[in-house]
Design an enzyme around this catalytic site. Structure first.
Site: not given
Length: 326
Positions: A13, A74, A105, A128, A130, A132, A174
């Site tokens: 992303g 992707r 990740d 990212t 996120d 995360d 997420r």
């Protein structure tokens, strides 16, 4: 092995600040008299040999742009050993000595497998929204996404106040609640639902009842997309309406708007520091590592460590959210 040529790509992303990171990598290469090539469409472009030579002027006027000028995709092919072999063949064909990847990740997991199979120097930047990724306090794009969310909630609150409504606002992240928790505090939300803290339907209803009794005529509830209270945010809205008849509930899913837009100054500086840090790490002989930032210091963390778990949520922020939402 002396590094003379570096390839760089963005994968997974997109996030605001990726272009700033690309710019820093390319210009750090130029500074150290290294050649640099950009790989379009992430690992898919690596397999297809979609390479382009880049120099310091190739990345002018992109630091302020969202997204990624190298595009992202992707890649199913990179999941196969044959695909990774083709990617390795292309790197050798273009005489590339090392690779910088910018992504999350999934990107790091693919890069780590590739490194183990082909013993090829790879360094990653955490890109990212996120936040995360383990081993870095901030990821590229997270700060911009936060500001986008807060700005959106500020606008939603105007409508909520005008019509005495309860708004459920779903944000990205997420299974990580960083965006929801920080944006919820920053926007003055009455409740924040995050995966790490299972509030439960009953406690949520009690909280909304208390808000009503305290004189609040409208409420904002920020919901992380990974929260498990309901099957989805629309089911949660229906449940609230069925049990709290006094509330008129509306749902807003912010979605991909959070990924777009010009990166904040924080993200531009962060991406620039990490991009320079990536080339520094390669020149030191490091490989199979992510370049992160911890306590405002640029550091390197093995890919395996970066992808093994998420950053722990700040429990103090949860307490602050509880106190300030009274």
């Amino acid at each position: 092995m002396k590094i003379k040529k570096v390839a760089v790509l963005t994968s997974g992303g997109d996030s605001p600040g990726m272009n700033a990171g690309l710019r820093a990598v390319v210009r750090a290469c130029a500074y150290h008299n290294l050649k640099c090539v950009g790989v379009f469409r992430g690992f898919e472009g690596l397999i297809e040999g979609d390479f382009k030579d880049l120099d310091a002027r190739s990345v002018k006027n992109i630091i302020n742009r969202g997204g990624t000028f190298l595009k992202s995709a992707r890649s199913k092919g990179f999941f196969t050993k044959e695909g990774r072999q083709q990617a390795f063949n292309n790197l050798k064909k273009f005489e590339v000595d090392a690779l910088v990847v910018i992504g999350g990740d999934g990107t790091f997991a693919g890069a780590s497998v590739f490194n183990k199979e082909h013993d090829f120097p790879i360094v990653g930047l955490p890109g990212t929204i996120d936040n995360d990724i383990n081993g870095t306090d901030y990821t590229i794009g997270y700060d911009t996404a936060l500001n986008t969310v807060v700005e959106a909630i500020d606008k939603i609150r105007d409508t909520a106040n005008s019509h005495n409504r309860l708004f459920l606002v779903e944000v990205m992240g997420r299974n990580a609640g960083d965006i929801a928790l920080n944006a919820g505090i920053g926007a003055g939300a009455e409740e924040i639902l995050i995966p790490e803290e299972n509030l439960g339907k009953d406690r949520l209803l009690e909280s909304l009842k208390r808000s009503k009794k305290s004189g609040k005529t409208s409420s904002i509830v920020v919901v992380a997309e990974g929260d498990q209270i309901g099957k989805n945010i629309f089911e949660l809205a229906k449940y609230i309406e069925e049990n709290l008849k006094e509330y008129e509930v509306r749902v807003t899913v912010l979605g991909h708007i959070q990924r777009g837009g010009a990166p904040s100054c924080f993200d531009r500086v962060l991406a620039s520091r990490l991009g320079v840090g990536a080339i520094d790490a390669l020149l030191r002989g490091e490989r199979d590592v992510m370049i992160g930032i911890v306590h405002n210091k640029v550091t390197s963390v093995p890919f395996d460590e970066a992808i093994q778990g998420e950053n722990e949520l700040d429990t103090e922020l949860i307490r602050v959210a509880d106190i300030t939402s009274v």
